[in-house]
Design a protein around this motif. Structure first.
Motif, PDB file in Angstrom:
ATOM      1  N   PHE A  55      40.083 -28.154  -5.660  1.00  0.00           N
ATOM      2  CA  PHE A  55      39.138 -28.198  -6.517  1.00  0.00           C
ATOM      3  C   PHE A  55      38.852 -29.185  -7.355  1.00  0.00           C
ATOM      4  O   PHE A  55      39.768 -30.097  -7.447  1.00  0.00           O
ATOM      5  CB  PHE A  55      39.294 -26.665  -7.402  1.00  0.00           C
ATOM      6  CG  PHE A  55      40.409 -26.654  -8.086  1.00  0.00           C
ATOM      7  CD1 PHE A  55      41.457 -26.001  -7.824  1.00  0.00           C
ATOM      8  CD2 PHE A  55      40.462 -27.341  -9.352  1.00  0.00           C
ATOM      9  CE1 PHE A  55      42.404 -25.769  -8.528  1.00  0.00           C
ATOM     10  CE2 PHE A  55      41.701 -27.340 -10.157  1.00  0.00           C
ATOM     11  CZ  PHE A  55      42.878 -26.585  -9.883  1.00  0.00           C
ATOM     12  N   LEU A  86      36.695 -25.518 -11.686  1.00  0.00           N
ATOM     13  CA  LEU A  86      37.943 -24.787 -12.517  1.00  0.00           C
ATOM     14  C   LEU A  86      37.099 -24.548 -13.995  1.00  0.00           C
ATOM     15  O   LEU A  86      37.496 -23.298 -14.146  1.00  0.00           O
ATOM     16  CB  LEU A  86      38.998 -26.049 -12.998  1.00  0.00           C
ATOM     17  CG  LEU A  86      40.213 -25.280 -13.857  1.00  0.00           C
ATOM     18  CD1 LEU A  86      40.778 -24.032 -13.171  1.00  0.00           C
ATOM     19  CD2 LEU A  86      41.241 -26.387 -14.001  1.00  0.00           C
ATOM     20  N   ASP A 122      44.985 -18.710  -4.518  1.00  0.00           N
ATOM     21  CA  ASP A 122      43.724 -19.416  -4.586  1.00  0.00           C
ATOM     22  C   ASP A 122      43.294 -19.739  -5.803  1.00  0.00           C
ATOM     23  O   ASP A 122      43.737 -19.343  -6.777  1.00  0.00           O
ATOM     24  CB  ASP A 122      42.688 -18.829  -3.548  1.00  0.00           C
ATOM     25  CG  ASP A 122      42.154 -17.543  -4.210  1.00  0.00           C
ATOM     26  OD1 ASP A 122      41.156 -16.956  -3.394  1.00  0.00           O
ATOM     27  OD2 ASP A 122      42.481 -17.358  -5.336  1.00  0.00           O
ATOM     28  N   LEU A 123      42.180 -20.407  -6.202  1.00  0.00           N
ATOM     29  CA  LEU A 123      41.738 -21.004  -7.527  1.00  0.00           C
ATOM     30  C   LEU A 123      41.373 -19.465  -8.361  1.00  0.00           C
ATOM     31  O   LEU A 123      42.051 -19.538  -9.562  1.00  0.00           O
ATOM     32  CB  LEU A 123      40.385 -21.567  -7.161  1.00  0.00           C
ATOM     33  CG  LEU A 123      40.015 -21.866  -8.674  1.00  0.00           C
ATOM     34  CD1 LEU A 123      40.895 -22.720  -9.537  1.00  0.00           C
ATOM     35  CD2 LEU A 123      38.525 -22.898  -8.451  1.00  0.00           C
ATOM     36  N   THR A 162      44.915 -17.899  -9.347  1.00  0.00           N
ATOM     37  CA  THR A 162      45.553 -18.455 -10.304  1.00  0.00           C
ATOM     38  C   THR A 162      44.872 -18.507 -11.513  1.00  0.00           C
ATOM     39  O   THR A 162      45.784 -18.306 -12.745  1.00  0.00           O
ATOM     40  CB  THR A 162      45.299 -19.945  -9.593  1.00  0.00           C
ATOM     41  OG1 THR A 162      46.144 -20.138  -8.505  1.00  0.00           O
ATOM     42  CG2 THR A 162      46.135 -20.917 -10.756  1.00  0.00           C
TER      43      THR A 162
END
Ligand code: VAH
Length: 296
Positions: free
Chosen positions: A230, A235, A282-283, A286
């Motif tokens: 990413f 983010l 995954d993002l 997390t």
């Protein structure tokens, strides 16, 4: 017994807890610079004998941004430290885990996905030491039968230990800033993608590889492993889903050039096929986990 070097670092902090939980605290000797300077080979050998060490997780090293500020010192710590551990392993028949990095790839790959056997042409002192280290690991395995195992970590995201002076530290520093100030100034441009991984997956990768049967392992430099990729803007949006008021500012510094030299991602099919590598985060998962933990 297991010896950890660099146990107070970003990986070491969480790996120590995981290994103590898995094998028992009395089976894990966690050291950092105060307890053991990995450049002191005599002290290392003495500790291995005294504590009856059978495995070493060798994490002590200078990371990318710090290494660019002190090239020769970083080279000595990263290279001589590894050689001391590999030679101790040869003499005392120890099993070794050593982290390599996406930093072994240089800007010749562009923002591509690198295969296991892509050319490593590092641009940073840190990457040079990791590429050289991978080849020393393979040499000690082939020439002396040392069972040393390694993975190429992407940027690692954790919330217990502080980031250790790397180029991917923004993905660590941003969380406490988001919780406390709803703001963070990122030292990379908003659309600079980097491979990343949640620390729980990174710790699991090290332990899974070390516990895997040796025969199926065909990679004795270092395994590509991957979880997500990413950029800072992505983010920022993932955090805003939990903290709508959060704002990221962007002020690129010298780490922008390093980040641009690293690949978009890694092809990790060898790790998946040979020792069952499988990321869990995954993002979104997390960000949810870290914000939940820091908001408690
Ligand atoms: C660094 N976190 O930024 C480390 C890592 C791929 C990045 O090796 O130097």
């Amino acid at each position: 017994k297991i010896l950890i070097t660099g146990a107070k670092g970003q990986i070491g902090t969480e790996l120590t807890v995981a290994l103590q939980e898995r094998y028992g605290a009395d089976q894990v000797i966690a050291t950092d610079i105060r307890e053991l300077d990995v450049l002191d080979k005599t002290a290392l050998m003495a500790l291995v004998q005294k504590e009856k060490i059978t495995e070493i997780y060798h994490l002590a090293a200078a990371l990318s941004a710090v290494a660019e500020k002190q090239p020769l010192r970083a080279w000595e710590l990263n290279m001589q430290g590894l050689l001391n551990v590999l030679d101790a392993a040869k003499i005392d028949n120890l099993k070794v885990f050593w982290p390599s990095s996406i930093a072994v790839f240089g800007d010749h790959v562009g923002k591509a996905v690198c295969s296991q056997h892509s050319v490593t042409q590092p641009k940073t002192v840190y990457g040079i030491s990791k590429a050289a280290g991978e080849n020393w690991c393979k040499y000690y395995f082939e020439q002396y039968g040392v069972d040393v195992r390694s993975v190429r970590y992407p940027g690692l995201i954790s919330y217990t230990a502080k980031a250790g002076g790397g180029t991917t530290d923004y993905a660590v520093e941003v969380f406490p800033a988001a919780i406390e100030k709803r703001a963070y100034t990122c030292y990379l441009k908003p659309h600079t993608p980097l491979p990343m991984m949640y620390m729980a997956d990174a710790v699991q990768a090290a332990i899974s590889l070390m516990e895997a049967p040796a025969d199926p392992l065909t990679i004795r430099t270092s395994y590509n492993i991957a979880a997500m990729s990413f950029n800072p803007s992505q983010l920022e949006k993932a955090i805003q889903a939990h903290l709508p008021a959060f704002k990221m500012a962007y002020r690129p510094d010298f780490r922008q050039v390093i980040a641009e030299s690293w690949p978009f991602g890694l092809d990790d099919r060898h790790a998946r096929h040979e020792w069952g590598w499988q990321p869990g985060y995954d993002l979104e998962k997390t960000v949810e986990e870290i914000i939940h933990q820091l908001s408690r």
